[in-house]
Design a protein around this motif. Structure first.
Motif, short mmCIF file in Angstrom:
data_model
loop_
_atom_site.label_atom_id
_atom_site.label_comp_id
_atom_site.label_asym_id
_atom_site.label_seq_id
_atom_site.Cartn_x
_atom_site.Cartn_y
_atom_site.Cartn_z
N ASP A 97 -0.08 -9.77 -1.56
CA ASP A 97 -0.53 -8.75 -0.61
C ASP A 97 -1.94 -8.25 -0.92
OD1 ASP A 97 1.75 -8.77 0.98
OD2 ASP A 97 2.77 -7.32 -0.29
N LEU A 98 -2.86 -9.19 -1.03
CA LEU A 98 -4.25 -8.81 -1.27
C LEU A 98 -5.13 -9.11 -0.06
CD1 LEU A 98 -4.97 -10.02 -4.92
CD2 LEU A 98 -4.62 -7.68 -4.13
N SER A 99 -4.53 -9.46 1.08
CA SER A 99 -5.33 -9.82 2.25
C SER A 99 -6.23 -8.66 2.64
CB SER A 99 -4.42 -10.19 3.42
OG SER A 99 -3.83 -9.05 3.99
N VAL A 100 -7.39 -9.00 3.19
CA VAL A 100 -8.34 -7.96 3.58
C VAL A 100 -7.75 -7.09 4.67
CG1 VAL A 100 -10.65 -7.51 4.48
CG2 VAL A 100 -10.28 -9.42 2.92
N ALA A 101 -7.02 -7.69 5.61
CA ALA A 101 -6.40 -6.90 6.67
C ALA A 101 -5.44 -5.86 6.09
CB ALA A 101 -5.65 -7.83 7.64
N PHE A 102 -4.68 -6.25 5.08
CA PHE A 102 -3.75 -5.33 4.43
C PHE A 102 -4.50 -4.21 3.71
CE2 PHE A 102 -1.17 -4.48 0.48
CZ PHE A 102 -0.20 -3.70 1.10
N LEU A 103 -5.57 -4.57 3.01
CA LEU A 103 -6.35 -3.56 2.28
C LEU A 103 -7.03 -2.59 3.25
CD1 LEU A 103 -7.92 -5.83 -0.47
CD2 LEU A 103 -6.10 -4.16 -0.77
N LEU A 104 -7.48 -3.09 4.40
CA LEU A 104 -8.09 -2.20 5.39
C LEU A 104 -7.04 -1.28 6.01
CD1 LEU A 104 -10.64 -4.55 7.17
CD2 LEU A 104 -11.10 -2.74 5.51
N ALA A 105 -5.81 -1.79 6.15
CA ALA A 105 -4.73 -0.93 6.63
C ALA A 105 -4.45 0.19 5.62
CB ALA A 105 -3.47 -1.76 6.88
N LEU A 106 -4.47 -0.14 4.34
CA LEU A 106 -4.29 0.88 3.30
C LEU A 106 -5.42 1.91 3.36
CD1 LEU A 106 -3.27 -1.25 0.17
CD2 LEU A 106 -1.77 0.16 1.60
N GLU A 107 -6.63 1.44 3.66
CA GLU A 107 -7.79 2.32 3.69
C GLU A 107 -7.65 3.39 4.77
OE1 GLU A 107 -11.62 3.59 2.49
OE2 GLU A 107 -10.15 2.27 1.56
N ARG A 108 -6.89 3.10 5.81
CA ARG A 108 -6.72 4.06 6.90
C ARG A 108 -5.67 5.12 6.61
NH1 ARG A 108 -8.02 -0.74 9.83
NH2 ARG A 108 -5.85 -1.42 9.92
N LEU A 109 -4.96 4.97 5.50
CA LEU A 109 -3.96 5.95 5.10
C LEU A 109 -4.62 7.10 4.34
CD1 LEU A 109 -1.26 3.52 3.65
CD2 LEU A 109 -1.42 4.39 6.00
N THR A 110 -3.91 8.22 4.24
CA THR A 110 -4.37 9.27 3.34
C THR A 110 -4.13 8.79 1.91
OG1 THR A 110 -2.24 10.40 3.14
CG2 THR A 110 -3.63 11.00 5.03
N PRO A 111 -4.86 9.33 0.94
CA PRO A 111 -4.64 8.90 -0.45
C PRO A 111 -3.19 9.05 -0.91
CG PRO A 111 -6.70 10.10 -0.29
CD PRO A 111 -6.04 10.22 1.05
N LEU A 112 -2.53 10.13 -0.52
CA LEU A 112 -1.14 10.33 -0.94
C LEU A 112 -0.21 9.33 -0.26
CD1 LEU A 112 -0.77 14.22 -1.12
CD2 LEU A 112 -0.93 12.59 -3.02
N GLU A 113 -0.44 9.03 1.01
CA GLU A 113 0.37 8.01 1.69
C GLU A 113 0.19 6.66 1.02
OE1 GLU A 113 0.36 9.73 6.31
OE2 GLU A 113 -1.14 8.27 5.65
N ARG A 114 -1.05 6.35 0.70
CA ARG A 114 -1.34 5.07 0.05
C ARG A 114 -0.63 4.97 -1.29
NH1 ARG A 114 -7.57 3.52 -0.66
NH2 ARG A 114 -7.56 4.87 1.17
N ALA A 115 -0.71 6.03 -2.07
CA ALA A 115 -0.09 6.03 -3.39
C ALA A 115 1.43 5.91 -3.28
CB ALA A 115 -0.46 7.30 -4.15
N ALA A 116 2.04 6.68 -2.40
CA ALA A 116 3.50 6.65 -2.26
C ALA A 116 3.96 5.27 -1.81
CB ALA A 116 3.95 7.71 -1.26
N PHE A 117 3.28 4.70 -0.85
CA PHE A 117 3.66 3.38 -0.34
C PHE A 117 3.51 2.30 -1.42
CE2 PHE A 117 2.15 -0.66 1.41
CZ PHE A 117 3.25 -1.03 2.17
N LEU A 118 2.36 2.29 -2.10
CA LEU A 118 2.13 1.26 -3.11
C LEU A 118 3.11 1.37 -4.26
CD1 LEU A 118 -1.77 1.18 -3.22
CD2 LEU A 118 -0.26 -0.62 -2.38
N LEU A 119 3.30 2.58 -4.75
CA LEU A 119 4.19 2.76 -5.89
C LEU A 119 5.61 2.32 -5.56
CD1 LEU A 119 2.93 6.18 -7.27
CD2 LEU A 119 2.81 3.98 -8.45
N HIS A 120 6.11 2.72 -4.38
CA HIS A 120 7.50 2.41 -4.04
C HIS A 120 7.68 1.02 -3.45
CE1 HIS A 120 11.18 2.40 -1.55
NE2 HIS A 120 11.67 3.00 -2.61
N ASP A 121 6.88 0.69 -2.42
CA ASP A 121 7.13 -0.54 -1.67
C ASP A 121 6.54 -1.78 -2.35
OD1 ASP A 121 7.86 1.51 0.15
OD2 ASP A 121 7.54 0.14 1.83
N VAL A 122 5.44 -1.62 -3.07
CA VAL A 122 4.78 -2.78 -3.69
C VAL A 122 5.14 -2.90 -5.16
CG1 VAL A 122 2.56 -3.88 -4.18
CG2 VAL A 122 2.90 -2.68 -2.01
#
Length: 284
Positions: A97-122
């Motif tokens: 899950d290092l695709s640029v499209a995926f990383l740009l989708a993460l970039e559109r999240l708030t920092p806390l959303e990004r952290a919660a999603f990555l820690l739990h789902d990834v």
């Protein structure tokens, strides 16, 4: 190597992968992991019962601190911001899950959303651990991850091209872009192709994404005519963020990478990095 050093080294790849996804920069990710090492060395032996959870917590909090200044910098960033490319074997220790499209989708999240999603789902951290890391309730962290999941879903590639298809389209795109072959470009680019470019205000690049086949072809033909690659440019096929791509160099210095996204036998997106700061790792 001591047991504590061994524990840290075993976790280094995962920590770097987490930090890279949080920050979009391999260089910043490695700085964060180095800071985490200093924190780890400052903890008494036996004080940490769950090293993986502790290190993920340290890395996440360091990344959240960095994102505060990163967001301010990106508000004044010249042109489109793209993540620093991860090329070839460089990605192997960072996970999937290092695709640029995926990383740009993460970039559109708030920092806390990004952290919660990555820690739990990834990275498979339980919500109790996520809550401890973010200083929020488990219920709040579940909501953060759920909101993030909906946004990220659209950013994940749904099509997996075969190795033969990747090779054929990447080779054809390279030859057509450098040679100015309009017919081939029309054959391999999708009608709704999107051309992204990041020059950071330092190298020549489009300021905004270019949408659609006609505009993409005009762009590539214009670049060939007005800004041709230097004589003796060396071009090679590569894996960029786990996807097919191209690395261009001149006199031993990489000056451009182009990552491709492929779907249904056509190229649907091109991610060009020309910002020398984001290519520095490839020249070190």
């Amino acid at each position: 190597m001591s047991e504590r050093d061994s524990i840290f080294e075993e976790r280094r790849g995962a920590m770097t992968g987490l930090a890279y996804r949080m920050l979009g920069s391999r260089a910043d990710a490695e700085d964060v992991v180095q800071d985490a090492w200093l924190r780890w060395r400052g903890v008494e032996a036996g004080e940490v019962s769950n090293p993986a959870g502790f290190l993920n917590r340290v890395v996440t909090r360091l990344c959240l601190d960095r994102l505060k200044s990163a967001r301010a910098r990106r508000e004044v960033y010249v042109g489109e911001w793209l993540p620093e490319p991860v090329v070839d074997e460089d990605h192997q220790d960072l996970g999937e899950d290092l695709s640029v499209a995926f990383l740009l989708a993460l970039e559109r999240l708030t920092p806390l959303e990004r952290a919660a999603f990555l820690l739990h789902d990834v990275f498979d951290a339980p919500f109790a651990e996520v809550a401890k890391t973010l200083g929020r309730s488990e219920a709040a962290c579940r909501q953060l991850a759920a909101r993030a999941r909906e946004h990220v879903k659209a950013g994940k590639p749904r099509y997996r091209p075969s190795a033969e298809e990747e090779q054929r389209l990447t080779s054809a795109f390279l030859a057509a872009a450098l040679g100015g072959d309009e017919r081939v470009l029309r054959d391999i680019l999708a009608q709704d192709v999107v051309m992204h470019a990041d020059g950071g205000g330092v190298a020549k690049a489009t300021i905004n994404p270019v949408f659609g086949l006609e505009k993409a072809v005009r762009l590539l033909m214009g670049i060939k005519k007005k800004f041709p690659a230097p004589d003796d440019t060396v071009a090679r096929l590569a894996r960029i963020n786990g996807a097919p791509g191209i690395v261009l160099s001149h006199a031993g210095v990489v000056f451009q990478t182009m990552g491709l996204e492929i779907a249904d036998g056509r190229i649907v997106a091109v991610y060009t990095i020309r910002n020398p700061d984001k290519l520095a790792r490839l020249n070190s």
